[in-house]
Design a protein around this motif. Structure first.
Motif, short mmCIF file in Angstrom:
data_model
loop_
_atom_site.label_atom_id
_atom_site.label_comp_id
_atom_site.label_asym_id
_atom_site.label_seq_id
_atom_site.Cartn_x
_atom_site.Cartn_y
_atom_site.Cartn_z
N UNK A 16 0.82 -1.21 0.00
CA UNK A 16 0.00 0.00 0.00
C UNK A 16 0.86 1.26 0.00
N UNK A 17 1.93 1.24 0.83
CA UNK A 17 2.84 2.38 0.89
C UNK A 17 3.53 2.58 -0.45
N UNK A 18 3.95 1.47 -1.07
CA UNK A 18 4.63 1.54 -2.37
C UNK A 18 3.71 2.15 -3.44
N UNK A 19 2.45 1.69 -3.46
CA UNK A 19 1.50 2.23 -4.44
C UNK A 19 1.23 3.70 -4.21
N UNK A 20 1.11 4.08 -2.93
CA UNK A 20 0.86 5.48 -2.60
C UNK A 20 2.02 6.36 -3.06
N UNK A 21 3.23 5.91 -2.75
CA UNK A 21 4.41 6.68 -3.14
C UNK A 21 4.55 6.75 -4.65
N UNK A 22 4.22 5.64 -5.34
CA UNK A 22 4.32 5.61 -6.79
C UNK A 22 3.36 6.62 -7.41
N UNK A 23 2.13 6.64 -6.90
CA UNK A 23 1.14 7.57 -7.44
C UNK A 23 1.53 9.00 -7.12
N UNK A 24 2.02 9.21 -5.88
CA UNK A 24 2.37 10.55 -5.46
C UNK A 24 3.56 11.10 -6.23
N UNK A 25 4.43 10.18 -6.71
CA UNK A 25 5.66 10.60 -7.36
C UNK A 25 5.53 10.70 -8.86
N UNK A 26 4.33 10.46 -9.40
CA UNK A 26 4.17 10.53 -10.83
C UNK A 26 4.51 11.91 -11.34
N UNK A 27 5.22 11.95 -12.47
CA UNK A 27 5.56 13.23 -13.07
C UNK A 27 4.34 13.85 -13.74
N UNK A 28 4.29 15.18 -13.76
CA UNK A 28 3.26 15.87 -14.53
C UNK A 28 3.61 15.75 -16.01
N UNK A 29 2.61 15.44 -16.81
CA UNK A 29 2.84 15.28 -18.24
C UNK A 29 2.75 16.62 -18.95
N UNK A 30 3.77 16.91 -19.77
CA UNK A 30 3.72 18.12 -20.58
C UNK A 30 2.84 17.91 -21.81
N UNK A 31 2.80 16.66 -22.28
CA UNK A 31 1.97 16.35 -23.44
C UNK A 31 1.64 14.86 -23.44
N UNK A 32 0.69 14.51 -24.28
CA UNK A 32 0.30 13.11 -24.45
C UNK A 32 -0.11 12.90 -25.90
N UNK A 33 0.19 11.73 -26.43
CA UNK A 33 -0.19 11.39 -27.80
C UNK A 33 -1.36 10.42 -27.76
N UNK A 34 -2.39 10.73 -28.53
CA UNK A 34 -3.54 9.83 -28.64
C UNK A 34 -3.88 9.66 -30.11
N UNK A 35 -4.66 8.63 -30.40
CA UNK A 35 -5.18 8.46 -31.75
C UNK A 35 -6.37 9.39 -31.94
N UNK A 36 -6.84 9.47 -33.17
CA UNK A 36 -7.90 10.41 -33.48
C UNK A 36 -9.19 10.18 -32.72
N UNK A 37 -9.41 8.93 -32.28
CA UNK A 37 -10.62 8.65 -31.51
C UNK A 37 -10.43 8.86 -30.02
N UNK A 38 -9.23 9.32 -29.63
CA UNK A 38 -8.96 9.62 -28.23
C UNK A 38 -8.27 8.49 -27.47
#
Length: 290
Positions: A16-38
């Motif tokens: 649980x601690x590992x998952x919490x830290x992993x989520x908390x430490x996620x980087x903010x995304x500057x951009x994301x690539x998606x297909x035309x349907x999202x």
């Protein structure tokens, strides 16, 4: 048994601690690539897809730093796999000679800036692409209509082009061009411009699109991918330049990229669904180049 229960509880707590830290430490995304349907896409998957097409249309936001960075990165990675021809809206057809002189080292960057009509953000946003072509001995095509002729259409409609000389007409799409004022993006121009929107304004947009389509098709090479850089509005929804390409040569295989800005890059907003085959979602707080 007691020790086993303690061990299990300890493992659960650690997980649980590992998952919490992993989520908390996620980087903010500057951009994301998606297909035309999202649906989500990866950069590598997109590159694998792009190399299968004869024309890659990169629709940018003109002042978007991520757009310009990815234009260069995608060009580099495509060049590793396929032969390329480059082209851009940002250089007008009557400046092709000056551009060729620069690519062949006949003139330097200062002379090109003096002799050609370059956009104000050329040095930061487009020079890296031109220099990549120069360093790798690739053709770079100036595809856009000279702006004075687009202005002529805005003032006098397509009829204004009849007065051009043979040389001047060589810098635009062959006349008459096919035209449909009812396609989605042309109709939106009238809405966006309100009282300033006129049929001639739409015709001026169409002559730009037709001219870019003409110079893309006339400079394609066998077994080569043509990558073209332009404002996303010129190819969104497979219209604009792509509408004219399909009218001129319906057998050409093309694929499109568009760029949008959103406060939340995690999910493509519904209004942007279908804009292109691939869509780059950029954080709206991203710095601009001008």
């Amino acid at each position: 048994m007691y020790m086993t229960q303690i061990l299990r509880k300890s493992l659960i707590i650690i997980l649980a601690v590992f998952l919490f830290l992993s989520l908390d430490a996620q980087d903010k995304l500057a951009y994301k690539i998606v297909k035309g349907d999202g649906t989500d896409a990866t950069y590598s998957n997109m590159i694998d897809d792009l190399v299968q097409y004869q024309i890659v249309m990169f629709g940018e936001e003109h002042n978007n730093a991520i757009s310009h960075w990815l234009e260069l990165e995608i060009t580099k990675d495509l060049h590793d796999t396929v032969s390329l021809v480059l082209g851009a809206e940002m250089i007008e057809a009557d400046n092709q000679d000056e551009l060729n002189h620069y690519l062949s080292d006949s003139i330097n960057a200062k002379a090109l800036d003096t002799l050609a009509r370059l956009w104000s953000n050329y040095k930061t946003d487009y020079k890296p692409l031109v220099d990549f072509a120069k360093e790798n001995k690739l053709n770079f095509v100036a595809t856009n209509i000279p702006r004075r002729y687009a202005k002529l259409v805005y003032k006098k409609s397509f009829n204004g082009l009849d007065s051009l000389t043979k040389e001047e007409k060589s810098w635009i799409a062959p006349l008459p061009i096919k035209f449909d004022a009812k396609i989605k993006t042309y109709k939106e121009i009238l809405v966006m411009m309100g009282d300033h929107g006129t049929p001639e304004l739409v015709e001026a947009q169409a002559i730009k699109d037709a001219t870019m389509a003409h110079f893309i098709l006339s400079n394609m090479e066998e077994n080569t991918t043509f990558i073209h850089y332009h404002g996303c509005y010129h190819s969104d929804y497979q219209e604009g330049i792509l509408w004219h390409i399909d009218k001129m040569n319906p057998n050409i295989k093309h694929i499109s990229i568009s760029t949008v800005s959103q406060d939340d890059v995690s999910v493509l907003e519904k209004q942007y669904i279908g804009k292109a085959d691939y869509i780059i979602i950029v954080d709206s707080d991203m710095t601009t180049t001008y």
